[in-house]
Scaffold this active site. Sequence first.
Site, PDB file in Angstrom:
ATOM      1  N   LYS A  45      93.722 -37.399 -62.184  1.00 55.43           N
ATOM      2  CA  LYS A  45      93.094 -39.037 -61.688  1.00 55.43           C
ATOM      3  C   LYS A  45      94.307 -39.394 -62.905  1.00 55.43           C
ATOM      4  CE  LYS A  45      89.375 -38.208 -62.414  1.00 55.43           C
ATOM      5  NZ  LYS A  45      89.042 -36.861 -62.696  1.00 55.43           N
ATOM      6  N   THR A  46      94.631 -39.829 -63.410  1.00 55.47           N
ATOM      7  CA  THR A  46      95.146 -40.577 -64.403  1.00 55.47           C
ATOM      8  C   THR A  46      96.829 -40.256 -64.385  1.00 55.47           C
ATOM      9  OG1 THR A  46      92.885 -40.508 -66.409  1.00 55.47           O
ATOM     10  CG2 THR A  46      95.648 -41.365 -66.822  1.00 55.47           C
ATOM     11  N   ASP A  94      90.669 -46.864 -63.923  1.00 53.78           N
ATOM     12  CA  ASP A  94      90.867 -45.449 -63.835  1.00 53.78           C
ATOM     13  C   ASP A  94      89.605 -45.538 -64.624  1.00 53.78           C
ATOM     14  OD1 ASP A  94      91.168 -42.998 -64.579  1.00 53.78           O
ATOM     15  OD2 ASP A  94      92.515 -43.285 -66.637  1.00 53.78           O
ATOM     16  N   GLU A  95      89.324 -44.173 -64.823  1.00 52.85           N
ATOM     17  CA  GLU A  95      87.412 -44.171 -64.561  1.00 52.85           C
ATOM     18  C   GLU A  95      86.106 -45.265 -64.290  1.00 52.85           C
ATOM     19  OE1 GLU A  95      86.753 -41.869 -66.792  1.00 52.85           O
ATOM     20  OE2 GLU A  95      88.622 -41.443 -68.511  1.00 52.85           O
ATOM     21  N   ARG A 113      86.485 -30.766 -71.436  1.00 57.46           N
ATOM     22  CA  ARG A 113      88.277 -31.771 -72.423  1.00 57.46           C
ATOM     23  C   ARG A 113      89.346 -29.989 -72.522  1.00 57.46           C
ATOM     24  NH1 ARG A 113      88.794 -35.246 -69.947  1.00 57.46           N
ATOM     25  NH2 ARG A 113      87.133 -35.063 -68.624  1.00 57.46           N
ATOM     26  N   GLN A 172      81.265 -37.778 -64.112  1.00 57.64           N
ATOM     27  CA  GLN A 172      81.239 -38.265 -65.621  1.00 57.64           C
ATOM     28  C   GLN A 172      81.132 -39.289 -65.786  1.00 57.64           C
ATOM     29  OE1 GLN A 172      85.447 -36.772 -67.218  1.00 57.64           O
ATOM     30  NE2 GLN A 172      85.831 -35.811 -64.863  1.00 57.64           N
TER      31      GLN A 172
HETATM   32  P1  ATP Z   1      89.315 -36.423 -66.704  1.00 57.33           P
HETATM   33  O1  ATP Z   1      88.801 -36.666 -65.435  1.00 57.33           O
HETATM   34  O2  ATP Z   1      89.389 -36.012 -67.189  1.00 57.33           O
HETATM   35  O3  ATP Z   1      89.968 -38.186 -67.011  1.00 57.33           O
HETATM   36  P2  ATP Z   1      92.291 -36.318 -64.639  1.00 57.33           P
HETATM   37  O4  ATP Z   1      91.559 -36.552 -64.077  1.00 57.33           O
HETATM   38  O5  ATP Z   1      92.787 -38.116 -65.167  1.00 57.33           O
HETATM   39  O6  ATP Z   1      91.380 -36.263 -66.053  1.00 57.33           O
HETATM   40  P3  ATP Z   1      94.591 -35.921 -65.721  1.00 57.33           P
HETATM   41  O7  ATP Z   1      94.819 -35.966 -67.437  1.00 57.33           O
HETATM   42  O8  ATP Z   1      95.262 -36.877 -64.987  1.00 57.33           O
HETATM   43  O9  ATP Z   1      92.837 -35.917 -64.722  1.00 57.33           O
HETATM   44  O10 ATP Z   1      95.456 -34.524 -66.063  1.00 57.33           O
HETATM   45  C1  ATP Z   1      94.828 -33.236 -66.312  1.00 57.33           C
HETATM   46  C2  ATP Z   1      96.106 -31.982 -66.877  1.00 57.33           C
HETATM   47  O11 ATP Z   1      96.832 -31.888 -66.172  1.00 57.33           O
HETATM   48  C3  ATP Z   1      97.517 -32.838 -67.440  1.00 57.33           C
HETATM   49  O12 ATP Z   1      97.996 -32.338 -68.376  1.00 57.33           O
HETATM   50  C4  ATP Z   1      97.680 -33.704 -66.339  1.00 57.33           C
HETATM   51  O13 ATP Z   1      99.240 -33.290 -67.201  1.00 57.33           O
HETATM   52  C5  ATP Z   1      98.012 -32.359 -65.488  1.00 57.33           C
HETATM   53  N1  ATP Z   1      98.592 -32.205 -64.555  1.00 57.33           N
HETATM   54  C6  ATP Z   1      98.093 -32.683 -63.236  1.00 57.33           C
HETATM   55  N2  ATP Z   1      98.620 -33.369 -61.851  1.00 57.33           N
HETATM   56  C7  ATP Z   1      99.205 -31.947 -62.353  1.00 57.33           C
HETATM   57  C8  ATP Z   1     100.320 -31.221 -61.001  1.00 57.33           C
HETATM   58  N3  ATP Z   1     100.528 -31.702 -59.777  1.00 57.33           N
HETATM   59  N4  ATP Z   1     100.803 -30.340 -61.411  1.00 57.33           N
HETATM   60  C9  ATP Z   1     100.640 -29.509 -63.201  1.00 57.33           C
HETATM   61  N5  ATP Z   1     100.671 -31.013 -63.841  1.00 57.33           N
HETATM   62  C10 ATP Z   1      99.504 -31.510 -63.765  1.00 57.33           C
HETATM   63 MG    MG Z   2      91.800 -39.594 -66.447  1.00 62.05          MG
END
Ligand code: ATP
Ligand code: MG
Length: 668
Positions: free
Chosen positions: A30-31, A221-222, A614, A252
């Site tokens: 997402k981030t 975000d969040e 995490r 979350q």
């Molecule tokens: P959270 O819910 O904990 O905030 P998030 O949904 O924001 O998580 P991110 O932190 O953006 O997730 O991504 C999680 C990990 O996966 C990061 O290390 C990111 O670089 C990797 N990632 C995300 N999308 C891809 C993709 N399409 N290919 C490879 N790696 C990815």
């Molecule tokens: Mg995130």
Amino acid sequence: MLDKLNPPQREAVDTLAGPLLVLAGAGTGKTRVVTFRIANLIKHGTRPERILAVTFTRKAAGEMQDRSLALLATKGRKKSQVPRPEISTFHALCVKILRRHIKRLGYPERFSICDRGEQEGFARAALREIRVPDATLKASDMLSIVSRWKMQSIEPGVAESHAESDREHLAAVAYRRYQHALKSAGLVDFDDLLLLTEKLFAKFPSVRRDEAARFDHVMIDEYQDTNHSQYEIVRGLALAHRNLCVVGDDDQSIYGWRGAEVSHILRFKNDWPDARVVRLENNYRSTSAIIAFANTLIRFNKERHDKQLIAAKHDGPTPRILQFKDESEEASKIVKDIQRQLGMGRGANEFAILFRTNEQPRAFETELRTAGVPYVLVGGMSFFDRREVRDVLSLLRLAGDPNYEPALLRVLNTPPRGIGDAARKAMVAEATARGETLWQVMSHAGSLGLTDASLKGVLQFRKQIETWGELGKRMPLADLMRHIVDDVNYPRELERLFDDPADREARMAAVEEVVNAAASYEAQRRPERESTSRITDFLDDLLVSGRDESRDKEKDLSRNAVALMTLHSAKGLEFPRVYLVGMEEGILPHKRSLDAGESAIAEERRLCYVGVTRAQEELSLSLALTRRKWGKPRDSHPSRFLYEMTGKADNPNAAGRPPQRGPQGRRK
Ligand code: ATP
Ligand code: MG
């Protein structure tokens, strides 16, 4: 750029207009979507400064900043002159809005944000006025009640109707006085930043329109952790152009206790009926063994959107459950376990120890220190509640604004300069009688009949402050701060106060940190800002970023050290190896939640889910069979979440029955 995204992520990043919701589980990118979307908008011609992104940490903000800058730098402009997207935390955003418009609410434009110590001073005064003794309601308790109200957008006028106990009734009465006193002193507290911005938007539609017109795109975000004020502010900013992208995960949502409402994200589609909704399922962060634990656990929450995480990574080892005799053994064995792996060539920053309560890290800190393993305690005691930091910031504040009374009172005789209590009282009385500020009184202190020593101190201090003000007009902030620290001989003050050299050194390091912050603030300032009020601007920035703990967090995490942090501050982050410690009833779930009903337990479960998700490669869950309370060992019971995750029993605690038997696990 789009190659690095999966199809639904690409869809979100390619949706350049209109309302957009990305609702997806942990680690699904997402981030990453927010980051890439900013870059994509810029690539398609949006001017960076027309994009507002509100994020939870500066780490994320920095990443977004870098990506968009990297894209723009190719156009042959100097990096420092490239316009940047406005990337901010909610509080920092609100400070800027309030600076422009707060006059309308009857506050001075140059309002100040008061720190915790000042808040307590005002709270104590309010309670004294209504003759409430400390034993009935402590200032700190009153402040937490008031803070909770403010986070729910409950204003002083209506607080009484929300009071549910005698104490809350008293707090409501004190709240009115507290708020009045703050306002008269031109002060806002941290919660006011959000509440007053919400109010400003509601009362003055033209203000809202002006602020909204600054941006063409708003991204959050969040989003699951927005409270009422934040929700209204976001809506207000996006209403005209409707280019609002929010991302989050209802599983979350962990700030319900601070007024966050998960309903905001769940009803996004009702608020914006034409919203495009994107769901992501692939988790790129964790091994499938870890994801299996997370999925099993979160399914125990009844009221949730059912969604599944699919691990994109390999299987990995099954999470370990480590059972220890007591909390000392928990700390020492885990630190040994980390040491063993460091010996195998792993980096200290691959490890994180996550915990629920602020008491837990102490044992780990002791062990880590003894073992000589570098560590950082992230977001421990707020940097800004440290005496030396507040002293130095107050001195600096006076250089910018000598009429700012809370700062002047704090450092009037710190370090000691002969101004005694009697002198202080005489000056305050004079100021009250003549309707002057303390600073004004200082210029005719000769007529107050002070002792020679006091008068000398007053006149000398006044001269010093004047000189700082002059220097402040031309000197870089960091130099000015160093000058002030020397000018008052602050190191000698630390020597006077602290016998232990290590203690003195740590405190001096904190002072140095403030100087560093000033230097990096000036290096990063957006070039278009004029410099009339830079000292106040710097202090605002520091206070706000310090209170949301993200500045320190970012810095701490870049060190090669084991990270110790609460589950709340681990949100959004990731680590190869995670120890989630204290998996016991009364800790996680926290004891306050045990009698507070299913929804309180559900929030604790989400917190546990945040912790589990995490971990990238390895997850260890630990518990102690006894734990000291007030110095006496007491039996503890394994957390219900352990049973739930391992599927060993069907929620054994649901009927309030403590488990009799520990979960199966390797005993270390
Ligand atoms: P959270 O819910 O904990 O905030 P998030 O949904 O924001 O998580 P991110 O932190 O953006 O997730 O991504 C999680 C990990 O996966 C990061 O290390 C990111 O670089 C990797 N990632 C995300 N999308 C891809 C993709 N399409 N290919 C490879 N790696 C990815
Ligand atoms: Mg995130």
